[in-house]
Design an enzyme around this catalytic site. Structure first.
Site, short mmCIF file in Angstrom:
data_model
loop_
_atom_site.label_atom_id
_atom_site.label_comp_id
_atom_site.label_asym_id
_atom_site.label_seq_id
_atom_site.Cartn_x
_atom_site.Cartn_y
_atom_site.Cartn_z
N ASP A 114 -14.19 -1.46 3.49
CA ASP A 114 -12.99 -0.71 3.14
C ASP A 114 -12.70 0.19 4.35
O ASP A 114 -13.61 0.47 5.15
CB ASP A 114 -13.30 0.12 1.89
CG ASP A 114 -12.21 1.11 1.59
OD1 ASP A 114 -11.07 0.67 1.42
OD2 ASP A 114 -12.50 2.31 1.52
N ASP A 161 -10.13 3.37 4.57
CA ASP A 161 -10.01 4.80 4.26
C ASP A 161 -11.21 5.25 3.42
O ASP A 161 -11.39 4.77 2.31
CB ASP A 161 -8.73 5.07 3.45
CG ASP A 161 -7.46 4.79 4.24
OD1 ASP A 161 -7.50 4.91 5.47
OD2 ASP A 161 -6.43 4.47 3.62
P1 B16 Z 1 -0.81 2.80 2.49
P2 B16 Z 1 -8.37 1.68 1.52
C1 B16 Z 1 -6.10 2.73 0.59
O1 B16 Z 1 -6.89 2.35 1.67
C2 B16 Z 1 -6.23 4.23 0.33
O2 B16 Z 1 -7.54 4.55 -0.10
C3 B16 Z 1 -5.24 4.63 -0.75
O3 B16 Z 1 -5.34 6.02 -0.98
C4 B16 Z 1 -3.83 4.25 -0.31
O4 B16 Z 1 -2.88 4.57 -1.32
C5 B16 Z 1 -3.79 2.75 -0.04
O5 B16 Z 1 -4.75 2.43 0.97
C6 B16 Z 1 -2.43 2.30 0.45
O6 B16 Z 1 -2.18 2.87 1.70
O7 B16 Z 1 0.16 3.71 1.82
O8 B16 Z 1 -1.19 3.23 3.90
O9 B16 Z 1 -0.36 1.35 2.45
O10 B16 Z 1 -9.24 2.75 0.95
O11 B16 Z 1 -8.23 0.46 0.63
O12 B16 Z 1 -8.71 1.35 2.96
MG MG Z 2 -11.30 3.61 0.48
#
Ligand code: B16
Ligand code: MG
Length: 211
Positions: free
Chosen positions: A9, A11
């Site tokens: 993953d 974030d």
């Molecule tokens: P975006 P991950 C996720 O990333 C985040 O944890 C989540 O908080 C966010 O809403 C989602 O990506 C979408 O992100 O708005 O940049 O498309 O943890 O799956 O790497």
């Molecule tokens: Mg994450």
């Protein structure tokens, strides 16, 4: 070795962009006079942008059209992308960078499995633009975590079966997605509390003892 690949993953695992997500959503919530705090922000981990908006709007009394919701999500993303401009290679911790190199030296393939549509931008800012063998992210999926699609796509890009891949996650939705897809998972941070996590790790380096 138990696995031939590791799917990370982004974030909350490779980097900490949660603070930027928080600040961007907080701005949207404040404009609409909606209460929003870090605890609510934690529920947004691993969840897609539009689903995150629905969680933020749980405390909103008014009615919004689909078009207005899309505009709010777009506005949030603009704030978020502006904040991402602050990121540099210094935001990649020495622990993460060293561990990635050691995992690769063990012969493992390395991939990203992120719900974010900004994943490639973030990897670029961290100096990891072409580091991973495959990147599966919010741009190549229909259903975000806890659906397993993002990890199944990563495995497909690597040409590996799920049971040969370990997923590393910081979010409950991600651990659930891994389990539904037939992947073992290592939970870090809050995800280390998930019963479904195959391994619970305290720090990124601990992965070297799991694979
Ligand atoms: P975006 P991950 C996720 O990333 C985040 O944890 C989540 O908080 C966010 O809403 C989602 O990506 C979408 O992100 O708005 O940049 O498309 O943890 O799956 O790497
Ligand atoms: Mg994450």
């Amino acid at each position: 070795m138990k696995y031939q690949a590791v799917i990370f993953d982004l974030d909350g695992v490779i980097c900490s962009t949660d603070r930027y997500h928080y600040l961007a959503w907080k701005k949207i919530a404040d404009d609409l006079h909606i209460y929003f705090d870090e605890k609510i922000n934690n529920r947004l981990r691993g969840v897609s942008r539009m689903e995150s908006l629905e969680i933020v709007l749980e405390r909103y009394d008014g009615n919004l059209t689909e078009e207005e919701k899309r505009a709010l999500a777009e506005k949030k993303n603009q704030f978020y992308v502006e904040l991402l401009e602050q990121m540099t290679e210094k935001d990649l911790s020495a622990e993460v960078s060293k561990t990635l190199v050691e995992l690769r030296e063990k012969g493992l393939k390395l991939a990203i499995g992120s719900s974010s549509k900004n994943a490639k931008r973030i990897l670029g800012r961290l100096g990891l633009g072409s580091y991973f063998d495959a990147v599966s992210d919010g741009t190549n999926i229909q259903k975000s975590k806890p659906e397993p699609e993002v990890f199944l796509k990563a495995a497909e890009f690597l040409q590996m079966e799920p049971d040969k891949c370990l997923v590393v996650e910081d979010a409950e939705a991600g651990i659930e997605a891994a389990a539904r897809g037939g992947f073992d998972s290592a939970g870090i941070g809050e995800a280390a509390l998930c019963e479904e996590a195959s391994y619970k790790i305290e720090s990124f380096r601990d992965l070297l003892n799991v694979v």
